[in-house]
Design a protein around this motif. Structure first.
Motif, PDB file in Angstrom:
ATOM      1  N   THR A   1      -3.023  -1.096  -6.627  1.00 18.41           N
ATOM      2  CA  THR A   1      -0.968  -1.150  -6.578  1.00 18.41           C
ATOM      3  C   THR A   1      -1.500  -0.505  -7.909  1.00 18.41           C
ATOM      4  O   THR A   1      -1.732  -0.753  -8.910  1.00 18.41           O
ATOM      5  CB  THR A   1      -0.193  -2.151  -6.953  1.00 18.41           C
ATOM      6  OG1 THR A   1      -0.344  -3.288  -7.440  1.00 18.41           O
ATOM      7  CG2 THR A   1      -0.106  -2.829  -5.081  1.00 18.41           C
TER       8      THR A   1
ATOM      9  N   LEU B   1       0.905  -1.523  -0.081  1.00 16.74           N
ATOM     10  CA  LEU B   1      -0.410   0.149   0.352  1.00 16.74           C
ATOM     11  C   LEU B   1       1.209   1.511  -0.357  1.00 16.74           C
ATOM     12  O   LEU B   1       0.556   1.863  -0.428  1.00 16.74           O
ATOM     13  CB  LEU B   1      -1.342   0.063   1.117  1.00 16.74           C
ATOM     14  CG  LEU B   1      -2.202  -1.050   1.150  1.00 16.74           C
ATOM     15  CD1 LEU B   1      -2.863  -1.028   2.584  1.00 16.74           C
ATOM     16  CD2 LEU B   1      -3.352  -0.369  -0.193  1.00 16.74           C
ATOM     17  N   GLU B   2       1.944   0.778   0.945  1.00 16.34           N
ATOM     18  CA  GLU B   2       2.708   2.249   0.527  1.00 16.34           C
ATOM     19  C   GLU B   2       3.483   2.216  -0.667  1.00 16.34           C
ATOM     20  O   GLU B   2       4.102   3.451  -1.257  1.00 16.34           O
ATOM     21  CB  GLU B   2       4.050   2.279   2.634  1.00 16.34           C
ATOM     22  CG  GLU B   2       2.701   3.140   3.586  1.00 16.34           C
ATOM     23  CD  GLU B   2       3.419   2.988   4.533  1.00 16.34           C
ATOM     24  OE1 GLU B   2       5.008   3.230   4.745  1.00 16.34           O
ATOM     25  OE2 GLU B   2       3.345   2.562   4.889  1.00 16.34           O
TER      26      GLU B   2
ATOM     27  N   ALA C   1     -10.971   6.761  -4.480  1.00 25.17           N
ATOM     28  CA  ALA C   1     -10.353   5.657  -3.942  1.00 25.17           C
ATOM     29  C   ALA C   1     -10.463   4.893  -3.724  1.00 25.17           C
ATOM     30  O   ALA C   1     -11.509   3.603  -4.113  1.00 25.17           O
ATOM     31  CB  ALA C   1     -12.142   6.028  -2.735  1.00 25.17           C
TER      32      ALA C   1
ATOM     33  N   VAL D   1      -6.000   7.738  -4.608  1.00 23.37           N
ATOM     34  CA  VAL D   1      -5.055   7.434  -5.747  1.00 23.37           C
ATOM     35  C   VAL D   1      -5.305   8.530  -6.586  1.00 23.37           C
ATOM     36  O   VAL D   1      -6.268   8.519  -7.201  1.00 23.37           O
ATOM     37  CB  VAL D   1      -5.048   6.417  -6.630  1.00 23.37           C
ATOM     38  CG1 VAL D   1      -4.483   5.546  -8.082  1.00 23.37           C
ATOM     39  CG2 VAL D   1      -4.981   5.032  -5.453  1.00 23.37           C
TER      40      VAL D   1
ATOM     41  N   LYS E   1     -10.207   6.825   7.795  1.00 23.08           N
ATOM     42  CA  LYS E   1      -9.670   7.173   6.726  1.00 23.08           C
ATOM     43  C   LYS E   1      -9.720   6.257   5.639  1.00 23.08           C
ATOM     44  O   LYS E   1      -9.615   5.389   5.335  1.00 23.08           O
ATOM     45  CB  LYS E   1      -8.236   7.121   7.022  1.00 23.08           C
ATOM     46  CG  LYS E   1      -7.285   9.045   7.738  1.00 23.08           C
ATOM     47  CD  LYS E   1      -6.703   8.126   8.153  1.00 23.08           C
ATOM     48  CE  LYS E   1      -5.498  10.127   8.667  1.00 23.08           C
ATOM     49  NZ  LYS E   1      -4.682   9.995   9.115  1.00 23.08           N
TER      50      LYS E   1
ATOM     51  N   TRP F   1      -0.345   8.095  -4.130  1.00 20.68           N
ATOM     52  CA  TRP F   1      -1.201   7.877  -3.112  1.00 20.68           C
ATOM     53  C   TRP F   1      -0.795   8.295  -1.989  1.00 20.68           C
ATOM     54  O   TRP F   1       0.086   8.393  -1.488  1.00 20.68           O
ATOM     55  CB  TRP F   1      -1.583   6.400  -3.303  1.00 20.68           C
ATOM     56  CG  TRP F   1       0.072   5.207  -3.489  1.00 20.68           C
ATOM     57  CD1 TRP F   1       0.500   5.039  -2.077  1.00 20.68           C
ATOM     58  CD2 TRP F   1       0.574   4.402  -4.501  1.00 20.68           C
ATOM     59  NE1 TRP F   1       1.409   4.183  -2.759  1.00 20.68           N
ATOM     60  CE2 TRP F   1       1.732   4.228  -4.336  1.00 20.68           C
ATOM     61  CE3 TRP F   1       0.477   5.404  -5.701  1.00 20.68           C
ATOM     62  CZ2 TRP F   1       2.560   4.187  -4.918  1.00 20.68           C
ATOM     63  CZ3 TRP F   1       1.183   4.848  -7.351  1.00 20.68           C
ATOM     64  CH2 TRP F   1       2.480   4.063  -6.486  1.00 20.68           C
ATOM     65  N   TYR F   2      -2.621   8.709  -0.915  1.00 16.68           N
ATOM     66  CA  TYR F   2      -2.118   8.950   0.342  1.00 16.68           C
ATOM     67  C   TYR F   2      -3.755   8.884   0.871  1.00 16.68           C
ATOM     68  O   TYR F   2      -4.437   8.327   0.146  1.00 16.68           O
ATOM     69  CB  TYR F   2      -1.980  10.807   0.487  1.00 16.68           C
ATOM     70  CG  TYR F   2      -2.748  10.978  -0.915  1.00 16.68           C
ATOM     71  CD1 TYR F   2      -3.669  11.696  -0.237  1.00 16.68           C
ATOM     72  CD2 TYR F   2      -2.283  11.047  -1.231  1.00 16.68           C
ATOM     73  CE1 TYR F   2      -4.563  12.293  -1.127  1.00 16.68           C
ATOM     74  CE2 TYR F   2      -2.507  12.044  -2.825  1.00 16.68           C
ATOM     75  CZ  TYR F   2      -4.039  12.726  -2.816  1.00 16.68           C
ATOM     76  OH  TYR F   2      -4.857  13.514  -4.106  1.00 16.68           O
ATOM     77  N   GLU F   3      -3.845   9.157   2.112  1.00 12.24           N
ATOM     78  CA  GLU F   3      -4.871   8.712   2.896  1.00 12.24           C
ATOM     79  C   GLU F   3      -5.784  10.262   3.291  1.00 12.24           C
ATOM     80  O   GLU F   3      -4.684  10.519   3.253  1.00 12.24           O
ATOM     81  CB  GLU F   3      -4.605   7.840   4.105  1.00 12.24           C
ATOM     82  CG  GLU F   3      -4.145   6.709   4.300  1.00 12.24           C
ATOM     83  CD  GLU F   3      -4.646   5.749   5.470  1.00 12.24           C
ATOM     84  OE1 GLU F   3      -4.011   6.258   6.738  1.00 12.24           O
ATOM     85  OE2 GLU F   3      -4.814   4.838   5.830  1.00 12.24           O
TER      86      GLU F   3
ATOM     87  N   GLY G   1      -7.552   0.357  -3.203  1.00 13.84           N
ATOM     88  CA  GLY G   1      -6.605   0.311  -1.982  1.00 13.84           C
ATOM     89  C   GLY G   1      -5.679  -0.882  -3.077  1.00 13.84           C
ATOM     90  O   GLY G   1      -4.894  -1.353  -3.100  1.00 13.84           O
TER      91      GLY G   1
ATOM     92  N   ARG H   1      -7.759   5.759   1.110  1.00 10.94           N
ATOM     93  CA  ARG H   1      -6.479   5.545   0.762  1.00 10.94           C
ATOM     94  C   ARG H   1      -6.727   5.952  -0.727  1.00 10.94           C
ATOM     95  O   ARG H   1      -8.319   5.579  -1.253  1.00 10.94           O
ATOM     96  CB  ARG H   1      -6.115   4.628   0.866  1.00 10.94           C
ATOM     97  CG  ARG H   1      -4.396   4.433  -0.366  1.00 10.94           C
ATOM     98  CD  ARG H   1      -4.160   2.957  -0.090  1.00 10.94           C
ATOM     99  NE  ARG H   1      -2.858   2.686  -1.194  1.00 10.94           N
ATOM    100  CZ  ARG H   1      -3.051   2.057  -2.514  1.00 10.94           C
ATOM    101  NH1 ARG H   1      -4.128   2.273  -3.205  1.00 10.94           N
ATOM    102  NH2 ARG H   1      -1.884   2.190  -2.853  1.00 10.94           N
TER     103      ARG H   1
END
Ligand SMILES: [Zn+2]
Length: 235
Positions: free
Chosen positions: A204, A7-8, A200, A191, A187, A160-162, A202, A189
């Motif tokens: 890659t 995810l990070e 929104a 993209v 929160k 990508w960030y929350e 999740g 995530r």
């Protein structure tokens, strides 16, 4: 709960991990993982786990009761084992390129025609999209595929960030799937394809649109007004 390293950093190809539990000899939970579990239209990752001189092939990864479970091809791993994980990067990278391509295509189509996405599924060699759209012909689809391909020639970053849920849900078009609503978590995530789309998500993704390459229309099927189906593929 295993830490979902993908995810990070979706470019991690290897990691070390500790086995937290093993069920029926072949369903392995780790303390952290680079393997993406099937979900959100993106297929699972495959690869290997190495322990001492043994290799275990990861054949399926899914999420069960919120936990990421890796199915390996044989028994032998046990709680507390240290493993070195290696991703089948060729497969994953293709899926990252496809996933980002899918967001660009959906964004162009939905913004300009008001279409709603009613389903989508990435496969290793093609991308499937279902959407609701009044007028459905090859020319319209080619138009958006050409527009998407123009964007894939440009140096456009993907981030990508929350964001806090309330803030995220105010972004226009942040949820493109008809009747889909994100899980009840504080929160979300996001993209962001800079200047193109915020969604929104999740999954890659690649870091720049230039990495996608080009896409081409494979076929279209008409399954009714709410299920116009299109397949495209990476070139
Ligand atoms: Zn997505």
């Amino acid at each position: 709960m295993a830490k979902a390293l993908y995810l990070e950093d979706s470019y991690l190809k290897e990691c070390d991990a500790t086995v937290v539990s093993v069920k029926e000899g072949k369903y392995v939970v780790l303390d952290q993982t680079i393997f993406y579990p099937k979900g959100g239209g993106q297929p699972w990752d495959t690869g290997q786990m190495l322990n001492q001189n043994e290799t275990y092939n990861v054949v399926y990864v899914g999420k069960f009761s919120g936990e990421i479970s890796h199915e390996v091809d044989r028994a032998g791993l046990k709680e507390g084992d240290k493993v070195h994980c290696i991703l089948n990067w060729e497969r994953r990278y293709k899926l990252m390129r496809s996933h980002t391509a899918a967001h660009v295509f959906a964004s162009l189509l939905c913004t300009e025609t008001g279409a709603l996405v009613t389903g989508n599924q990435l496969e290793e060699d093609k991308i499937r999209f279902d959407f609701s759209l009044e007028k459905f012909d090859r020319e319209i689809l080619e138009t958006y595929i050409n527009k998407a391909n123009e964007l894939f020639k440009k140096d456009i970053p993907v981030k990508w960030y929350e964001l806090p849920r309330e803030e995220a849900l105010k972004i226009p078009g942040v949820i493109k799937m008809a009747e889909a609503y994100p899980p009840d978590i504080p929160k979300l995530r996001i993209v962001e394809i800079v200047g193109v789309d915020k969604q929104a998500d999740g999954g890659t993704h690649v870091k720049n649109l230039k990495e996608v390459g080009q896409i081409k229309l494979l076929k279209m099927e008409n399954k009714g007004k709410n299920n116009r189906r299109v397949y495209f593929t990476l070139e």
